[in-house]
Design an enzyme around this catalytic site. Structure first.
Site, short mmCIF file in Angstrom:
data_model
loop_
_atom_site.label_atom_id
_atom_site.label_comp_id
_atom_site.label_asym_id
_atom_site.label_seq_id
_atom_site.Cartn_x
_atom_site.Cartn_y
_atom_site.Cartn_z
N GLU A 80 0.79 -1.24 0.00
CA GLU A 80 0.00 0.00 0.00
C GLU A 80 0.82 1.29 0.00
OE1 GLU A 80 -3.33 0.25 -0.17
OE2 GLU A 80 -3.55 -1.92 -0.31
N SER A 458 -49.74 -30.57 38.51
CA SER A 458 -49.60 -30.68 39.97
C SER A 458 -48.36 -30.00 40.50
CB SER A 458 -49.61 -32.15 40.39
OG SER A 458 -50.91 -32.67 40.29
#
Length: 813
Positions: A80, A458
């Site tokens: 770059e 229950s």
């Protein structure tokens, strides 16, 4: 000419200055770069620090300049900006080349862009190619270079730049493309990644490996030219294959239901910002316990499925026509496999074994032990006879599903429709230590542990009985177990006639026995006595919501709704001494730089604090008196000692207690239980509410899941018990009437509030009980498969009826 040149230079300088004065106020403040917060995904951790999930579109792991390998830096400089450390943020040679191209072609091409200019563009500007944007980029680059060090600029660049596939920053790129840390990359891999920022799509090594290879070789050549590498390193790197493929972030532990609960809560609190602010969320999930929960659920679901028979396979191929592995692999790919399953092709079958081909050329042997369970499925309530040979089950060419059980044995299996859930909570704090919300998160993200609102059956009765004890009843209070009839035009015959599971009636029954044996008719009469409002108010104190509680007598049979987490919260009251806790999963939240953003401060249940007169800053609210709690705990322990959950005695502990639950037509099976150290709720059922089948009660279908979990979870945890509180005494009573028994006439020992001890004595002929030295009753019979819950709202136990069942029917309107 000299004069014209001077005028030109002056005009150029004035123009440049004018442009600067015009653009300078529009330039953003770069001070934020000094302490920049990257968009980082949220990370979720277990209580023991293991990464269990990451959420966020942008994958990024910030890397300090000092931690970045030298070869990585050199590769990016070569690709770059090789003059990065020499220019003032702008490479004038590159800009001159770009200007000449513009004059020659008239095209606005990007050129001369340095790393510093890319930082300016990526942090502050758009990527549009215009003259004024380029000028802003140049001015910003000069400004950045003047105020930040080269190392700071390069660190910003390497962490910000985009590499494709949602990877931002070089560390994320290394993970996404190669599954490695940055310092583990080879030279070729480093050059490949360094070549990506120029065009992440065009040079992508996964979607376009040929162009990516050309770009990589260019970067390597630049590195050689710049003397970053020697010719030997260059030649070696050139020979490397592309080798890139997509990798996900490696997790230390897989707990998808826990992770999704955290994601949803964080989104509710922080919105979209929860995904990119780098939050570190530490949960209360204990990975050791989570493993036990997942295994327990998986084991229970598959055991249920095997109990109900083999439904066979409808996929078969002709091995004479399809003979090679490639064709077999193609067929196997079409078989849908569930959690922990894989497809196989039966090659040959004998009476006791079958040779199985697996995808990829692998071969396994299915032994008789792994398939002997496969009775033919007839219906949800019926299966055929046990097979005598594998030839009765399989034939060559069958495409089947296989799994490995916990012992590593290869077993025949099939698509599973039943689901389950298990959640475990610390009763003193509410910390959720394990959540298993289903068999396979990939198949269904619905979390049954927290999102499934099912009838508790229950399992709700202990709340009702606690309300009754608060209302003046005792464990020895007697309620008649006799027929009931309620006007209800929606029912056949215009009346609702609830029943016990056995369809029988047992006459006068003490509350302890009614809870232990889960007698429905006693529970309904009890609710009528104390009033629905009292029961609802008590349930609200336990943590239930108004919408979960019907205002009718069906509440006695658990006709409301609750998630397993809600049931665990409720039973934590019994496990911790009578305090309400609030379940929580997130222990603390930290920012990306380690700053504490949130820490949970849950109310703590502390019996010793009360005893010592201490008051904690965050103390849980007491919702049951010590006396009521002690009696309820004793009754719930009897459910395991001699009631509907005696199978749990196999765990060999005396501090366990809980309650089974089954709903109408066995559509839901529950076990909610605890020791003082841990409370857990287990549920089994179909998402479609289909019946589980005859006999699939809470004690038979859900209790094994709870046991499998608690057997491991409680290893090494000593047994504890609750001290008898002030105000509680014992008395020997007659097991039938609940009245005091005469000395020498037998009877049982029962707990009472000091002001509620019976004053009357049972007739000597009624006291036929004997005392074995423990708190138990005359009905010390082997427990059946479940509790005696209603056919209309759930049921569970078959047991000896009273000698003369009552004939009268009481009408209650």
């Amino acid at each position: 000419m000299a004069l014209l040149g001077l005028i030109g230079l002056t005009l150029g300088a004035l123009t440049t200055y004018g442009l600067y004065r015009y653009l300078e106020p529009q330039l953003p403040d770069i001070n934020g770069l000094r302490d920049f917060r990257y968009q980082i995904p949220m990370s979720v951790y277990s209580a023991d620090g293991k990464l269990i999930a990451q959420f966020g579109e942008k994958k990024r792991t910030p890397l300090a300049y000092e931690s970045t390998p030298r070869k990585v830096i050199q590769a990016f400089l070569a690709a770059e900006d090789d003059r990065f450390f020499d220019h003032p943020g702008v490479d004038y040679q590159g800009l001159l080349r770009a200007g000449i191209t513009l004059l020659k072609t008239g095209e606005k091409r990007q050129g001369g862009s340095t790393i510093t200019m890319q930082v300016a563009r990526n942090f502050f500007l758009s990527s549009e190619k215009t003259f004024f944007r380029k000028l802003k980029e140049i001015l910003l680059a000069i400004k950045i270079d003047a105020e930040l060090s080269k190392q700071q600029i390069l660190e910003l660049y390497l962490n910000k730049i985009y590499f494709g596939h949602h990877a931002y920053g070089v560390a994320a790129a290394a993970q996404v493309y190669y599954g490695k840390q940055v310092d583990e990359l080879t030279l070729g891999e480093t050059a490949m990644i360094a070549g990506l920022p120029k065009a992440p799509s065009a040079f992508n090594p996964i979607v376009n490996p040929e162009r990516a290879l050309v770009r990589r070789d260019y970067v390597l050549k630049r590195m050689l030219t710049l003397n970053y590498i020697d010719s030997r390193q260059y030649d070696t790197a050139l020979k490397e294959a592309v080798g890139a493929k997509l990798h996900t972030t490696p997790l230390d532990y897989d707990a998808p239901y826990v992770a999704e609960m955290v994601r949803a809560e964080m989104y509710n609190q922080f919105g979209e910002g929860s995904y990119d602010n780098g939050y570190k969320v530490y949960t209360t999930c204990d990975t050791r316990l989570q493993t036990f929960a997942d295994h327990a659920l998986r084991q229970t679901v598959y055991e249920y499925d095997e109990r109900h028979g083999y439904r066979g396979t409808n996929r078969h191929i002709d091995l004479k026509k399809k003979r090679n592995a490639a064709e077999w692999d193609q067929q196997l790919q079409q078989v849908v496999a569930g959690a922990q399953q894989h497809a196989g092709l039966v090659e040959t079958v004998t009476d006791k074994s079958a040779d199985i081909y697996l995808a990829g050329g692998r071969h396994e042997t299915l032994d008789w032990e792994g398939a002997r369970w496969a009775r033919k499925y007839l219906s949800v309530d019926a299966v055929g006879a046990f097979p005598r040979s594998l030839k009765e089950i399989l034939k060559a060419g069958d495409l089947i599903l296989l799994r490995q059980d916990e012992a590593g044995t290869l077993r025949l299996t099939q698509p599973v429709g039943v689901e389950g859930a298990l959640v475990a909570v610390r009763p003193e704090s509410g910390a959720i230590v394990a959540v298993s919300g289903g068999l396979d998160f990939a198949e269904s993200k619905f979390n049954r542990a927290t999102q499934a609102n099912r009838q508790p059956g229950s399992g709700f009765k202990p709340i009702l009985y606690a309300a009754a004890l608060e209302s003046g009843f005792t464990p020895a209070s007697v309620i008649n177990d006799a027929p009931l009839s309620f006007y209800d035009p929606s029912q056949e015959g215009g009346a609702w006639r609830p029943q016990n599971y056995s369809g029988r009636f047992y006459g006068p029954t003490r509350l302890r026995e009614a809870l232990v044996k889960s007698r429905n008719l006693v529970s309904i009469r009890l609710l009528k006595e104390i009033g629905v409002k009292k029961a609802v108010d008590t349930a609200l104190r336990f943590g239930f919501a108004e919408t979960e509680l019907p205002r009718s007598l069906t509440l006695a049979l658990g006709s409301g709704s609750a998630s397993p987490l809600r049931m665990a919260q409720a039973f934590a009251v019994f496990a911790n001494g009578g305090f309400r806790i609030e379940p929580y999963l997130i222990d603390r939240i930290e920012t990306q730089d380690g700053q504490l953003l949130f820490r949970a401060a849950p109310p703590i249940a502390c019996i010793s604090c009360e005893a010592e007169g201490r008051r904690m800053e965050h103390m849980a609210q007491r919702v049951l008196s010590p006396q009521v709690h002690y009696m309820m705990n004793s009754m719930l322990q009897d459910v395991i000692r001699r009631g509907t959950a005696t199978a749990a005695l196999q765990l060999g502990r005396t501090d366990l207690a809980g309650k089974t639950g089954t709903t109408n037509e066995q559509r839901d099976a529950w076990f909610n239980g605890y020791s003082p150290a841990l409370v857990a709720s287990a549920w089994l059922g179909f998402d479609s509410y289909k019946p589980l089948g005859d006999g699939e009660t809470g004690g038979h279908a859900a209790l094994p899941m709870w046991m499998a979990f608690m057997r491991e979870a409680l290893q090494g945890i000593p047994e504890t018990s609750f001290a008898v509180p002030d105000g509680i005494t014992t008395a020997r009573i007659d097991g039938s009437s609940g009245l005091l028994s005469y000395p020498g006439s037998g009877g049982v020992t029962e707990f009472f509030p000091e002001d509620k001890v019976p004053r009357g004595y049972a007739a000597p002929t009624e006291s036929a009980d004997s005392d074995s030295g423990e708190l138990q009753t005359d009905e010390d019979l082997p427990a059946s498969e479940g509790d005696s819950e209603s056919r209309a709202a759930g049921s569970e136990s078959r047991e000896r009826p009273a000698a003369t069942p009552p004939k009268a029917v009481e009408s209650l309107f």
